[in-house]
Design a protein around this motif. Structure first.
Motif, PDB file in Angstrom:
ATOM      1  N   GLU A 129       0.865  -1.165   0.000  1.00  0.00           N
ATOM      2  CA  GLU A 129       0.000   0.000   0.000  1.00  0.00           C
ATOM      3  C   GLU A 129       0.907   1.221   0.000  1.00  0.00           C
ATOM      4  OE1 GLU A 129      -3.165   0.162   2.836  1.00  0.00           O
ATOM      5  OE2 GLU A 129      -3.455  -2.010   2.754  1.00  0.00           O
ATOM      6  N   LEU A 130       1.057   1.841  -1.153  1.00  0.00           N
ATOM      7  CA  LEU A 130       1.956   2.966  -1.298  1.00  0.00           C
ATOM      8  C   LEU A 130       1.282   4.250  -0.839  1.00  0.00           C
ATOM      9  CD1 LEU A 130       3.423   2.110  -4.790  1.00  0.00           C
ATOM     10  CD2 LEU A 130       4.459   1.731  -2.560  1.00  0.00           C
ATOM     11  N   PRO A 131       2.058   5.160  -0.265  1.00  0.00           N
ATOM     12  CA  PRO A 131       1.468   6.445   0.142  1.00  0.00           C
ATOM     13  C   PRO A 131       1.111   7.284  -1.071  1.00  0.00           C
ATOM     14  CG  PRO A 131       3.827   6.456   0.489  1.00  0.00           C
ATOM     15  CD  PRO A 131       3.466   5.065   0.079  1.00  0.00           C
ATOM     16  N   GLN A 132       0.102   8.106  -0.912  1.00  0.00           N
ATOM     17  CA  GLN A 132      -0.353   8.984  -1.982  1.00  0.00           C
ATOM     18  C   GLN A 132       0.335  10.337  -1.845  1.00  0.00           C
ATOM     19  OE1 GLN A 132      -2.468   7.968  -4.402  1.00  0.00           O
ATOM     20  NE2 GLN A 132      -2.458   5.937  -3.481  1.00  0.00           N
ATOM     21  N   ALA A 133       0.951  10.793  -2.906  1.00  0.00           N
ATOM     22  CA  ALA A 133       1.601  12.103  -2.904  1.00  0.00           C
ATOM     23  C   ALA A 133       1.662  12.621  -4.327  1.00  0.00           C
ATOM     24  CB  ALA A 133       3.006  12.001  -2.335  1.00  0.00           C
TER      25      ALA A 133
END
Length: 139
Positions: A48-52
């Motif tokens: 689950e990759l962070p959103q940026a």
């Protein structure tokens, strides 16, 4: 191929229907094979990759206004410098990751050797983006 039948009225009549049972069996076997092998085809790790959000900021090359007047005096962005000082500044600018653009303005009465010396100093420092600035010709 003859099939036995309990019907006495039409003994030995050919069967004109397709037997669907073997076809359905083959399709079900293929379906099971695809269901079993489909998860094995993905070799990725579940993350689950962070959103940026971000934008790339390209480095803006600096611009050096270098001028030579009719007397051979050199000017670095309007500041008078000697040839040795200009060569030292060229060397300093040549070591930067983004090389500056040099806009060379030379008076029309300037001796060519001053321009050639300046170009040689810039070339020795590794600077390659040199442009000559001139006035448009009036017709």
């Amino acid at each position: 191929m003859a099939f036995a039948s309990f019907d006495r009225q039409s003994p030995g009549a050919p069967v004109s229907e397709i037997n669907m049972v073997p076809l359905i069996d083959v399709l079900l076997v293929l379906l099971v094979i695809f269901i079993v092998t489909a998860p094995l085809l993905t070799h990725s790790v579940k993350l689950e990759l962070p959103q940026a959000t971000s934008q790339v900021n390209p480095p803006v090359p600096l611009k050096i206004e270098f001028a030579i007047d009719a007397a051979g005096q050199r000017y670095w962005n309007g500041e008078r410098v000697s040839r040795e000082d200009a060569a030292a500044r060229f060397a300093l600018e040549g070591r930067q990751s983004v090389q500056p653009e040099i806009h060379l303005r030379a008076d029309q009465d300037t001796a060519y050797r001053h321009v050639a010396q300046t170009l040689a100093d810039a070339s020795r420092a590794g600077l390659t983006k040199v442009g000559f600035v001139s006035q448009p010709e009036v017709k």
